[in-house]
Design a protein around this motif. Structure first.
Motif, short mmCIF file in Angstrom:
data_model
loop_
_atom_site.label_atom_id
_atom_site.label_comp_id
_atom_site.label_asym_id
_atom_site.label_seq_id
_atom_site.Cartn_x
_atom_site.Cartn_y
_atom_site.Cartn_z
N PRO A 1 30.41 119.29 92.72
CA PRO A 1 30.11 119.13 93.81
C PRO A 1 28.52 118.64 94.35
CG PRO A 1 30.21 121.18 94.15
CD PRO A 1 30.84 120.37 92.88
N PHE A 2 27.62 118.07 93.39
CA PHE A 2 26.26 118.19 92.42
C PHE A 2 25.48 116.46 92.84
CE2 PHE A 2 27.72 122.17 90.72
CZ PHE A 2 26.66 122.86 91.37
N SER A 3 24.71 115.98 92.88
CA SER A 3 24.28 115.13 92.76
C SER A 3 23.78 114.50 91.53
CB SER A 3 23.04 114.25 93.98
OG SER A 3 21.72 115.27 93.31
N ASP A 4 23.18 113.36 90.86
CA ASP A 4 23.13 113.52 89.67
C ASP A 4 22.17 114.09 89.17
OD1 ASP A 4 25.12 111.63 88.57
OD2 ASP A 4 24.63 110.20 88.61
N GLN A 5 21.04 113.58 89.99
CA GLN A 5 19.75 114.80 89.91
C GLN A 5 19.67 115.90 90.18
OE1 GLN A 5 16.67 113.88 92.62
NE2 GLN A 5 15.27 114.59 91.96
N GLU A 6 20.06 117.09 90.62
CA GLU A 6 21.14 118.24 90.30
C GLU A 6 21.39 119.00 89.37
OE1 GLU A 6 21.14 118.82 95.73
OE2 GLU A 6 23.43 118.39 94.36
N LEU A 7 21.99 117.78 88.95
CA LEU A 7 23.12 118.37 87.53
C LEU A 7 22.32 118.83 86.95
CD1 LEU A 7 25.91 119.06 86.88
CD2 LEU A 7 26.00 116.52 86.20
N GLU A 8 21.66 117.20 86.19
CA GLU A 8 20.33 117.38 85.87
C GLU A 8 19.76 118.51 85.46
OE1 GLU A 8 16.62 113.66 83.81
OE2 GLU A 8 18.03 112.85 85.39
N VAL A 9 18.60 118.88 86.08
CA VAL A 9 17.81 119.97 86.51
C VAL A 9 18.68 120.87 86.12
CG1 VAL A 9 16.45 121.30 87.72
CG2 VAL A 9 16.30 118.89 88.13
N GLY A 10 20.03 121.51 86.86
CA GLY A 10 20.43 122.59 86.69
C GLY A 10 20.86 122.73 85.11
#
Length: 83
Positions: free
Chosen positions: A37-46
């Motif tokens: 349940p994350f956006s692509d940008q949030e996933l990339e940062v994580g």
């Protein structure tokens, strides 16, 4: 040589479960479901933060004699003129 009853190591079980989780995640992604349940940008940062953290800890651990065993082995090698 007789076969011994050696239990499966805990890390083997963990790696196997993570592999199955990764394959299940890939299956969901291929079928158009977003399992995370994350956006692509949030996933990339994580992922970037996680990789940085793991590599930092691994590098620090490998370049420093933290454990008593490691320190004693380094002293032994220095005494033998190897290091």
């Amino acid at each position: 040589m007789a076969e011994q009853n050696v239990p499966i190591q805990r890390m083997t079980i963990i790696r196997t479960l993570l592999l199955f989780l990764a394959w299940f995640n890939q299956f969901l992604s291929m079928n158009g479901y977003s399992p995370l349940p994350f956006s692509d940008q949030e996933l990339e940062v994580g992922v970037s933060m996680l990789v940085t953290f793991v590599v930092s800890i691994w590098t620090w651990w490998k370049n420093n004699d933290i454990t008593k065993k490691a320190r004693s082995r380094t002293e032994y090698l220095k005494g033998k003129g190897i290091m």
